[in-house]
Design a protein around this motif. Structure first.
Motif, PDB file in Angstrom:
ATOM      1  N   UNK A 117       0.835  -1.203   0.000  1.00  0.00           N
ATOM      2  CA  UNK A 117       0.000   0.000   0.000  1.00  0.00           C
ATOM      3  C   UNK A 117       0.872   1.256   0.000  1.00  0.00           C
ATOM      4  N   UNK A 118       1.917   1.256   0.841  1.00  0.00           N
ATOM      5  CA  UNK A 118       2.763   2.442   0.958  1.00  0.00           C
ATOM      6  C   UNK A 118       3.620   2.656  -0.281  1.00  0.00           C
ATOM      7  N   UNK A 119       4.123   1.557  -0.867  1.00  0.00           N
ATOM      8  CA  UNK A 119       4.931   1.711  -2.073  1.00  0.00           C
ATOM      9  C   UNK A 119       4.075   2.265  -3.208  1.00  0.00           C
ATOM     10  N   UNK A 120       2.808   1.871  -3.196  1.00  0.00           N
ATOM     11  CA  UNK A 120       1.858   2.436  -4.155  1.00  0.00           C
ATOM     12  C   UNK A 120       1.705   3.947  -3.910  1.00  0.00           C
ATOM     13  N   UNK A 121       1.540   4.311  -2.629  1.00  0.00           N
ATOM     14  CA  UNK A 121       1.347   5.720  -2.260  1.00  0.00           C
ATOM     15  C   UNK A 121       2.529   6.581  -2.687  1.00  0.00           C
ATOM     16  N   UNK A 122       3.749   6.077  -2.455  1.00  0.00           N
ATOM     17  CA  UNK A 122       4.914   6.907  -2.765  1.00  0.00           C
ATOM     18  C   UNK A 122       5.415   6.694  -4.194  1.00  0.00           C
ATOM     19  N   UNK A 123       4.686   5.867  -4.947  1.00  0.00           N
ATOM     20  CA  UNK A 123       5.022   5.716  -6.370  1.00  0.00           C
ATOM     21  C   UNK A 123       6.261   4.896  -6.627  1.00  0.00           C
ATOM     22  N   UNK A 124       6.500   3.886  -5.796  1.00  0.00           N
ATOM     23  CA  UNK A 124       7.654   3.014  -6.041  1.00  0.00           C
ATOM     24  C   UNK A 124       7.192   1.592  -6.353  1.00  0.00           C
ATOM     25  N   UNK A 125       5.950   1.478  -6.815  1.00  0.00           N
ATOM     26  CA  UNK A 125       5.377   0.147  -7.007  1.00  0.00           C
ATOM     27  C   UNK A 125       6.173  -0.658  -8.038  1.00  0.00           C
ATOM     28  N   UNK A 126       6.618   0.042  -9.091  1.00  0.00           N
ATOM     29  CA  UNK A 126       7.323  -0.676 -10.154  1.00  0.00           C
ATOM     30  C   UNK A 126       8.762  -1.003  -9.768  1.00  0.00           C
ATOM     31  N   UNK A 143      11.058   6.408  -0.536  1.00  0.00           N
ATOM     32  CA  UNK A 143      11.108   5.172   0.252  1.00  0.00           C
ATOM     33  C   UNK A 143      11.191   5.520   1.741  1.00  0.00           C
ATOM     34  N   UNK A 144      11.913   6.617   2.028  1.00  0.00           N
ATOM     35  CA  UNK A 144      12.013   7.081   3.413  1.00  0.00           C
ATOM     36  C   UNK A 144      10.650   7.395   3.994  1.00  0.00           C
ATOM     37  N   UNK A 145       9.790   8.024   3.204  1.00  0.00           N
ATOM     38  CA  UNK A 145       8.443   8.322   3.685  1.00  0.00           C
ATOM     39  C   UNK A 145       7.669   7.031   3.913  1.00  0.00           C
ATOM     40  N   UNK A 146       7.848   6.088   2.989  1.00  0.00           N
ATOM     41  CA  UNK A 146       7.135   4.812   3.132  1.00  0.00           C
ATOM     42  C   UNK A 146       7.518   4.124   4.433  1.00  0.00           C
ATOM     43  N   UNK A 147       8.836   4.065   4.729  1.00  0.00           N
ATOM     44  CA  UNK A 147       9.243   3.384   5.968  1.00  0.00           C
ATOM     45  C   UNK A 147       8.770   4.163   7.196  1.00  0.00           C
ATOM     46  N   UNK A 176       2.797  13.746  -1.532  1.00  0.00           N
ATOM     47  CA  UNK A 176       2.676  12.559  -0.681  1.00  0.00           C
ATOM     48  C   UNK A 176       2.359  12.982   0.750  1.00  0.00           C
ATOM     49  N   UNK A 177       3.047  14.016   1.215  1.00  0.00           N
ATOM     50  CA  UNK A 177       2.806  14.485   2.585  1.00  0.00           C
ATOM     51  C   UNK A 177       1.363  14.976   2.744  1.00  0.00           C
ATOM     52  N   UNK A 178       0.897  15.705   1.726  1.00  0.00           N
ATOM     53  CA  UNK A 178      -0.495  16.177   1.786  1.00  0.00           C
ATOM     54  C   UNK A 178      -1.463  15.007   1.846  1.00  0.00           C
ATOM     55  N   UNK A 179      -1.132  13.949   1.073  1.00  0.00           N
ATOM     56  CA  UNK A 179      -1.998  12.769   1.063  1.00  0.00           C
ATOM     57  C   UNK A 179      -1.986  12.069   2.417  1.00  0.00           C
ATOM     58  N   UNK A 180      -0.872  12.171   3.114  1.00  0.00           N
ATOM     59  CA  UNK A 180      -0.752  11.477   4.401  1.00  0.00           C
ATOM     60  C   UNK A 180      -1.383  12.281   5.532  1.00  0.00           C
ATOM     61  N   UNK A 181      -1.747  13.515   5.241  1.00  0.00           N
ATOM     62  CA  UNK A 181      -2.184  14.422   6.294  1.00  0.00           C
ATOM     63  C   UNK A 181      -3.397  13.918   7.073  1.00  0.00           C
ATOM     64  N   UNK A 182      -4.331  13.293   6.378  1.00  0.00           N
ATOM     65  CA  UNK A 182      -5.540  12.832   7.046  1.00  0.00           C
ATOM     66  C   UNK A 182      -5.259  11.815   8.139  1.00  0.00           C
ATOM     67  N   UNK A 183      -4.179  11.033   7.960  1.00  0.00           N
ATOM     68  CA  UNK A 183      -3.939   9.925   8.869  1.00  0.00           C
ATOM     69  C   UNK A 183      -3.016  10.292  10.018  1.00  0.00           C
ATOM     70  N   UNK A 184      -2.240  11.331   9.846  1.00  0.00           N
ATOM     71  CA  UNK A 184      -1.222  11.595  10.859  1.00  0.00           C
ATOM     72  C   UNK A 184      -0.944  13.095  10.974  1.00  0.00           C
ATOM     73  N   UNK A 185      -0.206  13.444  12.003  1.00  0.00           N
ATOM     74  CA  UNK A 185       0.242  14.819  12.167  1.00  0.00           C
ATOM     75  C   UNK A 185       1.670  14.883  11.630  1.00  0.00           C
TER      76      UNK A 185
END
Lengths: 306, 254
Positions: A117-126, A143-147, A176-185
């Motif tokens: 799911x996270x690799x998809x979010x940060x665009x490293x799926x391929x 990848x740092x954001x994903x981890x 990516x950070x904006x997308x993560x905003x809903x879930x975390x601070x």
């Protein structure tokens, strides 16, 4: 609730006092822009929050729990993205995330689904089966954001995530950070002000070991807004007519003209934009543009720091 | 515990993917095969070089010559290669900052040190067993008539000394930030052991006797019981170095 509270934090390195009683509060579900010059102490503060450095005095609480040096208990709430994240080049992203998950103690099936799911979010799926050795800086940052998001942290701390990236890479990280905003601070330390203006809702300017400026972006801009207006006319003639008006010859009004734009600064409190509008309608002058001049974050920053 | 196992897996994967395990196995396998071979062929090579003017009577090679080669190679080149290969055990993580990420995820520093030691000890054990097995098999084939005594005990001593050196190495690694500093401190410890060895009464307490008495053990000129002090002392020193490295590493600012 406040995710992070810092109280009277002091830290000195040798005879250089970096933090001099820093107070800082980060409310939940915000993106907090932590701004400061190079060497202002941003990374030091972050390392103390993570328990990697010991403060001289002061307390920090994360989600209501006190941070103690050497003990990493509060880190279970935190995801951390270092400024230049380094990985083991011989692993691929899936293996790396798997290792992170095992260390955090996530169950096996959860690690796998979450990593995908996270690799998809940060665009490293391929790239999930490619060795990290060949990754560009931007890819490592992603990848740092994903981890950092793997253990679903309540607080995501990013230390200058965009400083080393090109404009496209920066835009991707910010999205990516904006997308993560809903879930975390998110705490986002940086010295790139345009990034802050794009995504942050709270900002804190670290200067002289303290927060020199703190609040929501609009509040701060409101506080620092001067009674300045920009008028743009369709010809230079109109602009100069406006500039020369008798009504505006007053010691509390300063006018600067540049081509067909005129900037008016009103320093008297009982005078505001409606005064200028009434003058305009009396003289039947129609400007192309009439705007209240917003202070830029850069000018605020410079005002505070210098 | 979960952190220890996860990190141990990572360490082993690292040794495989960075070819370090492969290098260790190749080197120790080459030693293992060439030990008996050199013992067998060396007299013949020397004979072919000697001209008719000089008459030297060379004794027939025996299994002892093969084991002399084994202990010479393993205690010198073998241990040196091992130490150089493992010298970056912590410095590579320090210099790149790769550990910080895991420490902020709640990995304990104790788990880091223990898993790193375990993986090094494991690779050292596999390498020495491989080397021993090859030399043993080949020696038995080339010199079928010879009998040696205390062979396994002698190799155990060598293995034990390797574990002691690895504990020294990881302690040195926590003290410095570079791999050279780590090698230097380990070297100083070995030299100190050698200097202490000058005093004859200290020999039986000195860990270094674990790698100097091997041939004596095999040829029965040294009693097994003479090493009964050096072995527990080496174990205690290894534990002490491990504990010290845990203390130092916990205090270390990364």
């Amino acid at each position: 609730m406040n995710v992070l509270e810092i109280n009277k934090l002091y830290k000195r390195f040798g005879d250089r006092e970096v933090l001099k009683g820093l107070d800082m509060i980060v409310p939940e579900h915000s993106i907090f822009g932590f701004i400061g010059k190079n060497g202002a102490g941003k990374t030091t503060t972050i390392k103390i929050i993570l328990g990697l450095l010991k403060q001289d005095s002061g307390t920090i609480t994360v989600c209501g729990e006190k941070v103690t040096y050497g003990d990493t208990k509060t880190n279970r709430y935190i995801g951390f993205l270092p400024d230049v994240p380094e990985f083991y080049g011989y692993m691929n992203p899936m293996e790396y995330l798997n290792l992170c998950g095992e260390i955090t103690g996530l169950p096996k099936n959860k690690i796998k689904s979450k990593s995908e799911e996270l690799l998809e979010l940060v665009g490293l799926k391929d790239e999930k089966k490619k060795k990290i050795r060949g990754f560009s800086r931007g890819m490592k940052q992603r990848l740092g954001i994903a981890q950092a998001l793997l253990n679903e942290p309540k607080l995501l701390i990013c230390d200058e995530p965009t400083s080393a990236l090109d404009p496209i890479g920066r835009k991707e990280i910010l999205d990516i950070l904006l997308a993560a905003k809903g879930k975390t601070t998110i705490i986002f330390s940086t010295h790139i002000l345009s990034d802050v203006e794009r995504i942050c809702d709270y900002i804190g300017v670290l200067h002289g070991g303290k927060l020199a400026l703190c609040g929501t972006l609009s509040e701060i801009k409101g506080d620092y807004r001067h009674n300045e207006f920009v008028l743009e006319f369709n010809s230079e003639k109109d602009a100069s007519i406006f500039e020369m008006l008798e009504e505006l010859k007053h010691p509390s009004i300063s006018i600067r003209r540049n081509g067909n734009t005129v900037k008016v600064l009103l320093t008297v409190h009982n005078m505001d934009g409606s005064f200028l509008l009434s003058v305009l309608s009396q003289k039947s002058l129609v400007p192309l543009k009439f705007a209240v001049e917003e202070p830029s974050l850069e000018s605020l920053f410079l005002e505070v720091v210098i | 515990m979960k952190g220890y196992l996860a990190f141990l897996k990572k360490e082993i994967l690292e040794y495989i993917r960075t070819y370090k395990l492969f290098i260790m196995l190749i080197i120790f396998a080459v030693f293992g095969i060439t030990n008996p071979l050199i013992a067998k062929l060396l007299p013949k090579i020397l004979e072919s070089l000697i001209t008719n003017d000089v008459i030297i009577k060379l004794p027939e090679p025996t299994a002892y010559d093969a084991w002399t080669q084994f202990f010479k190679n393993a205690t010198q080149m073998g241990l040196i290669v091992t130490m150089i290969l493992f010298s970056g055990v912590l410095s590579s993580e320090f210099s790149k900052g790769t550990l910080i990420n895991f420490l902020t995820k709640g990995l304990s520093r104790t788990a880091v040190i223990l898993s790193k030691y375990t993986s090094m000890a494991l690779i050292w054990t596999i390498s020495i067993v491989l080397c021993f097995g090859l030399t043993y098999g080949y020696t038995a084939y080339l010199f079928p008539e010879n009998e040696t005594s205390n062979l396994l005990f002698s190799v155990f001593c060598l293995w034990m000394f390797g574990l002691f050196l690895l504990a020294t190495l990881i302690f040195s690694a926590t003290l410095t930030k570079s791999s050279y500093g780590c090698l230097l401190i380990t070297g100083i410890v070995v030299v100190a052991c050698m200097i202490i060895d000058i005093i004859p009464t200290m020999h039986k307490y000195n860990p270094i006797s674990l790698v100097t008495d091997n041939m004596g053990l095999i040829m029965n000129s040294i009693e097994v019981s003479s090493l009964y002090s050096a072995i527990p002392i080496s174990i205690l020193l290894s534990i002490l170095f491990m504990l010290l490295s845990l203390v130092v590493f916990r205090k270390k600012q990364l």
